[in-house]
Scaffold this motif. Sequence first.
Motif, PDB file in Angstrom:
ATOM      1  N   GLY A 290      34.764  47.311  19.770  1.00  0.00           N
ATOM      2  CA  GLY A 290      33.923  46.628  20.591  1.00  0.00           C
ATOM      3  C   GLY A 290      34.344  46.707  22.048  1.00  0.00           C
ATOM      4  N   VAL A 291      33.290  46.304  23.154  1.00  0.00           N
ATOM      5  CA  VAL A 291      33.595  46.271  24.414  1.00  0.00           C
ATOM      6  C   VAL A 291      33.084  45.069  25.034  1.00  0.00           C
ATOM      7  N   ASP A 292      33.835  44.374  25.700  1.00  0.00           N
ATOM      8  CA  ASP A 292      33.380  43.362  26.533  1.00  0.00           C
ATOM      9  C   ASP A 292      32.673  43.943  27.951  1.00  0.00           C
ATOM     10  N   LYS A 305      39.249  44.032  27.944  1.00  0.00           N
ATOM     11  CA  LYS A 305      37.797  44.505  27.693  1.00  0.00           C
ATOM     12  C   LYS A 305      37.495  45.285  26.115  1.00  0.00           C
ATOM     13  N   ILE A 306      38.534  45.991  25.728  1.00  0.00           N
ATOM     14  CA  ILE A 306      38.347  46.589  24.386  1.00  0.00           C
ATOM     15  C   ILE A 306      38.906  45.745  23.354  1.00  0.00           C
ATOM     16  N   LYS A 307      38.103  45.719  22.161  1.00  0.00           N
ATOM     17  CA  LYS A 307      38.135  44.654  21.185  1.00  0.00           C
ATOM     18  C   LYS A 307      38.343  45.742  19.908  1.00  0.00           C
ATOM     19  N   HIS A 322      40.619  34.931  21.144  1.00  0.00           N
ATOM     20  CA  HIS A 322      41.376  36.172  21.228  1.00  0.00           C
ATOM     21  C   HIS A 322      41.214  36.792  20.014  1.00  0.00           C
ATOM     22  N   GLN A 323      40.908  36.229  18.712  1.00  0.00           N
ATOM     23  CA  GLN A 323      40.928  36.593  17.357  1.00  0.00           C
ATOM     24  C   GLN A 323      39.497  37.249  17.127  1.00  0.00           C
ATOM     25  N   ALA A 324      38.449  37.028  17.906  1.00  0.00           N
ATOM     26  CA  ALA A 324      37.156  37.395  17.270  1.00  0.00           C
ATOM     27  C   ALA A 324      36.284  38.386  18.423  1.00  0.00           C
ATOM     28  N   TRP A 325      35.451  39.113  17.648  1.00  0.00           N
ATOM     29  CA  TRP A 325      34.436  39.732  18.407  1.00  0.00           C
ATOM     30  C   TRP A 325      33.176  39.443  17.400  1.00  0.00           C
ATOM     31  N   VAL A 326      32.211  40.769  17.273  1.00  0.00           N
ATOM     32  CA  VAL A 326      30.966  40.482  16.641  1.00  0.00           C
ATOM     33  C   VAL A 326      30.960  41.654  15.746  1.00  0.00           C
ATOM     34  N   TYR A 327      30.211  41.268  14.352  1.00  0.00           N
ATOM     35  CA  TYR A 327      30.091  42.152  13.233  1.00  0.00           C
ATOM     36  C   TYR A 327      28.744  42.957  13.563  1.00  0.00           C
ATOM     37  N   LEU A 328      28.799  44.251  13.371  1.00  0.00           N
ATOM     38  CA  LEU A 328      27.442  44.771  13.336  1.00  0.00           C
ATOM     39  C   LEU A 328      26.203  44.267  12.950  1.00  0.00           C
ATOM     40  N   PRO A 329      26.245  44.168  11.522  1.00  0.00           N
ATOM     41  CA  PRO A 329      25.004  43.411  10.945  1.00  0.00           C
ATOM     42  C   PRO A 329      24.452  42.401  11.665  1.00  0.00           C
ATOM     43  N   ASN A 330      25.480  41.350  12.016  1.00  0.00           N
ATOM     44  CA  ASN A 330      25.129  40.144  12.898  1.00  0.00           C
ATOM     45  C   ASN A 330      24.374  40.487  14.339  1.00  0.00           C
ATOM     46  N   TYR A 331      25.048  41.360  14.802  1.00  0.00           N
ATOM     47  CA  TYR A 331      24.423  41.940  16.199  1.00  0.00           C
ATOM     48  C   TYR A 331      23.061  42.278  16.150  1.00  0.00           C
TER      49      TYR A 331
END
Length: 793
Positions: A290-292, A305-307, A322-331
Amino acid sequence: MSALALGLGATGLSAQIPDFSVQTIDVNQAVQNGATTLVGEKTAIVRATVRLTNDPGTPVFVDGLMRVFVDGEEVDDSPVYTDNGPYQVLVSINEGELDQTMNFTFIPPTSNNVTLSVEVNPAGPNQVPEQTAANNITIKGPLTFIALGRPDMAYAPVDYRLGGGSSPNPPDTALIEPGVGDNFIQGVYPVPDWDYRRIDAPTKLWTSSLNGGGSALNNSLTADLNLMVPKPQYIYGWIPGSLPYNGQSIINGVASMGNTQPIRHQRTFAHEVGHCTGLFHHNGSTGLWGVDVEHHLAITQVLPKIKPPTAKDIMVAGLLSHQAWVYLPNYTGWMSHPKFQPGINAASAGSDEGETLFVAGIWNAVTGQVQMTDMLTLPSGRLSDTAGDGSEIIVRAFAQGQIVRELAVATVSSSDCSDASDSDESSPLVGFNVNLPVRSAAGVPIDQVVIVQGNGRALSSLMLERSANAPRVAFVSPAAAQLDGDVLRVAWEGSDADGDELTYYLRYSRDGVQFSPIHTSTQDTSFTVNMKQLPALVDGQGFFELFATDGLNTTVVRSELLINAPSFAGGGGNPPWAHILTPDAGATLLEGATVILHGMAWDLEDKGLHGARVAWSSDLDGALGTGRRTSRNDLSAGDHVVTLTVTDSDGMVSTDTAAVTIVARDLPDAGTKICQLDLGFGGPGNSTLSMCGGDLSSGTSADLLLTGAAPNASAWLVLSLSAAPMPFKGGTLVPIPVLAAQPHTTSVAGDVLLAGIPGGNGPMSFVLQFAIQDGAQPHGLDFSNAIQADFLP
């Protein structure tokens, strides 16, 4: 003509000379699997993987350019320079290292025909000798960037005074303001932007304990939202400091709440909003890089910036930021959510269905007990939909013994999730709230509400009946309609002939149109108001409004119409709110790199501010542009103070600033963009032909680009010295008489690129048009538009 026909060929240089080509192009706005839907106006990063062949054995640094085309025409902000060039090209890369790819940042347009042309090692001071330039340009597209809306999220700083008291205890403003509190939702939700702004009142007072859960607060926040005009889509309560849990919300609700502990609060906010959109807990990782993109989470925890693919989805309970980003099906699922669609904003969210009966409570899933928290008649609300089979709670409304409405209420109760509590510890307390009709279709008032169990769960049935007498209530302060100070005490007296306990909801209207709740879900009979912290009063049009409820009876009274004394300093408007979201203070960027200018602009009286009312400037370069989000790639090298200036309709101004350093570097030769004349006559089919670059004089070059054709199809470039359009195979052939027809094959994306066609040897003009094999067309051919290429001496 041979140059036009062949493009640039190999140079025959020594085998020790390297060669560069673009191997892959990844367009990422948060997370990407190669086919993830893209969103217009949401900042994107383009990561190009460069292939190095014939490695010379010593470090090689190259630069790049990206050109952006819409419907075959290069856009005004093109070309885009790299964020990190010249950068070192490696034979193999680690995707988790941002600077091991050639990166570009841009704000994509909303369009279904966007083409990106990425060139490695372009002409300029950083160009590296290589074997051939014929393979330096790679095309990505055509790409579709869809339109999404701008959700409206009001946040309430909760003045949490357990048990009461006179000492204010709100959260730290610096942790919850735009550009900090909303950093995670800005990063992981697919919408281009959020109207994330404070409620009209400076804080929301809350004196009940939150240790066992936030359901009662969420019910009160839901009541607040329903008392607002205009209504936001969502409301969030920020609690000062930490909680025994991270936060809490109601699945598919509009309200949620959470902590302000810096190591977790931004993720908690994104998590609880996820519950409001209908998501449940799970335990999955994102599985993708992932990318912020705008690097929102540099604040507060200086996160990269990179997840990594090992990051957990935000809907996993109990995480730190710091442990989280986003799962594609949710996005991607959010892209179809009704509240994220174009045209949905604060104004449209205020639509309602007239009076409704708001019923809210807490169910103890262990004991089965139900406790009511809020019940009042709202002047404007949206009737709740039934949740269907499988729901634990059934709410029925009756009028003279006849059932008027029955609602199945969705709740959540599982091993790690109760009432969508963001914690690994289960709580049995489950909040619920519904909006019911206030009367039957025949106009008979609702006189009984019954709450019973559903889905076989333990629930003690609760019957609420309308008492004989409605509450009596009257304002006792302010004593006069004329206000002569900033701070005033609003007080009232209430009674109920049936002896019922009364609950009060106080709201303020500046003009009889906008309404702002300021003290709600309370048994207090007074509240101190600072008028300078509320939307400015319009003389003779504003008032206070009080709702007194015993349950099914609600009495509403208004104060006299208020006016400002001539000497009252608080009578003027309020300055707007200005917040820079990007760039962060202290940011360092390379000269020519895209600087995203992203801000939040809100006004208590005007609400959202946009366009020319939101202006960007630099103390070195002057005016930079207008609007909530724009970009520049031409800031001069040096230390800048970037200023966001927001102006409301009263001419009041607020600013925010960020110090930014631009580091000097040599840039590729972008050249003057000139596109050759489009003669039209395209169709049938969707292909588009363009020829853009230099002016085709000696020493310049241009790229001939076909986009939008069928993939992997035979195509012929037809050339002539003149244009004589004539019907042919269901279309119009323009280059007549035909001088040549060069065979080509379209790529898997349906494009053909002839890069770097040299100018010169003129004056001479060619008429060019593609005919592409396409079984979808009536006669099996797709005809592009024709262009006239004018070669100069």
